[in-house]
Design a protein around this motif. Sequence first.
Motif, PDB file in Angstrom:
ATOM      1  N   VAL A   1       0.814  -1.271   0.190  1.00  0.00           N
ATOM      2  CA  VAL A   1      -0.110   0.017   0.004  1.00  0.00           C
ATOM      3  C   VAL A   1       0.742   1.195   0.220  1.00  0.00           C
ATOM      4  O   VAL A   1       0.230   2.514  -0.093  1.00  0.00           O
ATOM      5  CB  VAL A   1      -0.947   0.076   0.966  1.00  0.00           C
ATOM      6  CG1 VAL A   1      -1.941  -1.124   0.997  1.00  0.00           C
ATOM      7  CG2 VAL A   1      -0.205  -0.145   2.589  1.00  0.00           C
TER       8      VAL A   1
ATOM      9  N   ALA B   1       0.268   3.898  -2.931  1.00  0.00           N
ATOM     10  CA  ALA B   1      -0.900   4.345  -3.112  1.00  0.00           C
ATOM     11  C   ALA B   1      -1.017   5.440  -1.658  1.00  0.00           C
ATOM     12  O   ALA B   1      -1.594   6.293  -1.820  1.00  0.00           O
ATOM     13  CB  ALA B   1      -2.068   3.517  -2.836  1.00  0.00           C
TER      14      ALA B   1
ATOM     15  N   GLU C   1      -1.659   9.469  -1.923  1.00  0.00           N
ATOM     16  CA  GLU C   1      -2.811   9.905  -1.168  1.00  0.00           C
ATOM     17  C   GLU C   1      -2.480  11.168  -0.550  1.00  0.00           C
ATOM     18  O   GLU C   1      -2.875  12.181  -0.374  1.00  0.00           O
ATOM     19  CB  GLU C   1      -3.687   8.936  -0.494  1.00  0.00           C
ATOM     20  CG  GLU C   1      -5.006   9.385   0.324  1.00  0.00           C
ATOM     21  CD  GLU C   1      -5.461   8.471   1.220  1.00  0.00           C
ATOM     22  OE1 GLU C   1      -5.628   8.453   2.127  1.00  0.00           O
ATOM     23  OE2 GLU C   1      -5.888   7.294   0.491  1.00  0.00           O
TER      24      GLU C   1
ATOM     25  N   PRO D   1      -5.727   2.443   1.670  1.00  0.00           N
ATOM     26  CA  PRO D   1      -4.369   2.067   1.875  1.00  0.00           C
ATOM     27  C   PRO D   1      -4.198   2.063   3.609  1.00  0.00           C
ATOM     28  O   PRO D   1      -3.269   1.764   4.011  1.00  0.00           O
ATOM     29  CB  PRO D   1      -3.538   3.216   1.402  1.00  0.00           C
ATOM     30  CG  PRO D   1      -4.640   4.206   1.163  1.00  0.00           C
ATOM     31  CD  PRO D   1      -5.938   3.292   0.710  1.00  0.00           C
TER      32      PRO D   1
ATOM     33  N   LYS E   1       5.033  -2.120 -10.281  1.00  0.00           N
ATOM     34  CA  LYS E   1       4.054  -1.109 -10.898  1.00  0.00           C
ATOM     35  C   LYS E   1       4.589  -0.697 -12.315  1.00  0.00           C
ATOM     36  O   LYS E   1       4.068  -0.598 -13.230  1.00  0.00           O
ATOM     37  CB  LYS E   1       3.584   0.057 -10.114  1.00  0.00           C
ATOM     38  CG  LYS E   1       2.721  -0.268  -9.120  1.00  0.00           C
ATOM     39  CD  LYS E   1       2.375   0.814  -8.106  1.00  0.00           C
ATOM     40  CE  LYS E   1       1.405   0.593  -7.212  1.00  0.00           C
ATOM     41  NZ  LYS E   1       0.035  -0.006  -7.690  1.00  0.00           N
TER      42      LYS E   1
ATOM     43  N   SER F   1      -1.066  -4.252  -9.381  1.00  0.00           N
ATOM     44  CA  SER F   1      -1.919  -3.850  -8.400  1.00  0.00           C
ATOM     45  C   SER F   1      -1.464  -3.813  -6.996  1.00  0.00           C
ATOM     46  O   SER F   1      -0.438  -4.719  -6.953  1.00  0.00           O
ATOM     47  CB  SER F   1      -3.387  -4.467  -8.465  1.00  0.00           C
ATOM     48  OG  SER F   1      -3.491  -5.748  -8.167  1.00  0.00           O
ATOM     49  N   GLU F   2      -2.003  -3.480  -6.030  1.00  0.00           N
ATOM     50  CA  GLU F   2      -1.602  -3.740  -4.597  1.00  0.00           C
ATOM     51  C   GLU F   2      -1.547  -4.948  -4.171  1.00  0.00           C
ATOM     52  O   GLU F   2      -0.810  -5.550  -3.487  1.00  0.00           O
ATOM     53  CB  GLU F   2      -2.386  -2.627  -3.605  1.00  0.00           C
ATOM     54  CG  GLU F   2      -2.185  -1.283  -3.429  1.00  0.00           C
ATOM     55  CD  GLU F   2      -2.794  -0.476  -4.673  1.00  0.00           C
ATOM     56  OE1 GLU F   2      -3.465  -1.046  -5.441  1.00  0.00           O
ATOM     57  OE2 GLU F   2      -2.267   0.826  -4.944  1.00  0.00           O
TER      58      GLU F   2
END
Length: 415
Positions: A34, A37, A41, A168, A248, A254-255
């Motif tokens: 996470v 992300a 964020e 996350p 990535k 993806s996570e």
Amino acid sequence: MSHNLTKHAKDRAMIFILITVFLDMVGFGIIIPVLPALIGEVGHVSLGEAAVLGGWMAAGYSLAQFLSGPLLGNLSDRYGRRPLLLLAIFGLGVDFLLHALAPTMGWLFVGRLLAGVCGASWVIANAFIADITEPEDRGGAYGQMGAAFGLGFIIGPAVGGLLGELGPRVPFYAAAAVSGVNLIYGFFVLPETLAPQHRRAFDWRRANPFGAFKVFRSYPGVVPLCAVMALFFFFTSVYPAIWPFWGKANFGWSEAMVGLTLAVFGLVMAGFQGFLTGPAVARWGEQKVVMIGLISAVIAMFGYGVVGSLVLVIALMIVHGPEGFVHPMLTAILSQRVPENAQGELQGGISAITNVAMLLGTVFFAQVFGYFMREDAPIQSPNVAFYLGGIGLVGTGLFMLTLLKKERRAGQQDG
């Protein structure tokens, strides 16, 4: 060594230590899927910039462990293992809540620092093992602890990846709850393993990481092996530094997929450390097993730089497995070269060495990744960090081989 403990008490201590190490690794691994992300964020940055910030966060974690590891180890030599370990577990639970609630990048950095301090509990865990095992049995015991690390690395990233799909911050609430349960369990079942007659006075000069380095000089053969440990951790820190960002960038993971790959990696490591460490040591001896692990590490590092699919990444992880022998074997060899009343100090010093190596390595490899992802880079590639790590591990293996040959010659002369 605490021979006054019953076998039942030693077994309880060993089980709890393995659970604690497992949960510490869950906490370390849960953030990795996470992290891109979460940084995106909170910090509103690109993938390359997030990788650099992630590297600095990992460096903060390692810096905290570097500074606190020797302190915790020496305090445990003075006051016993139990109170220090329970305090670290409590702090880790608080840290998970801090991550879950962090409103800014500054708070995330604070969280990583606290996680580093509490994550240094593995220093005390190593000293616990030295208390309750005979010197000749420690290789296998440290292998079991390595397996607990590996299992934690299965569950942590897997949980982080799956719960991370909900947001996350969600994984950290779950981790805080698990830490709380472990604290309560440990309070009731964990015995003290360091007998009063084996404790020693606390000395600030020996409780700081630089003091620990000086003390090592008085124990023959310790400093060169510590140098091998430092080089190994510096070059393999490329994995925590860039893995989710590399996945990535290279494959669009993806996570959940990042978590899955790390879970497979943890499963492989746990399998090698938990089931193959003892037989490998019995067949070849600790020193040769270290060399097998280093050769495996070199092959894997270059391999990740050239693989082109998820299937090949997973296949390479199996080749990568024996790398898991290196840390427990070096730790076991080192533990045999210091007296019983300095095992906590030894583990604190090892922690200082490995964490300063990881501190420098995570920053270095995150910067390398960020630089070669820029549009103006001479070569735009997410793989350069792995090539540099592979070259460094070749040098580490040659250094270890030189040390072993020198010790063998010295032993023949003494004989």
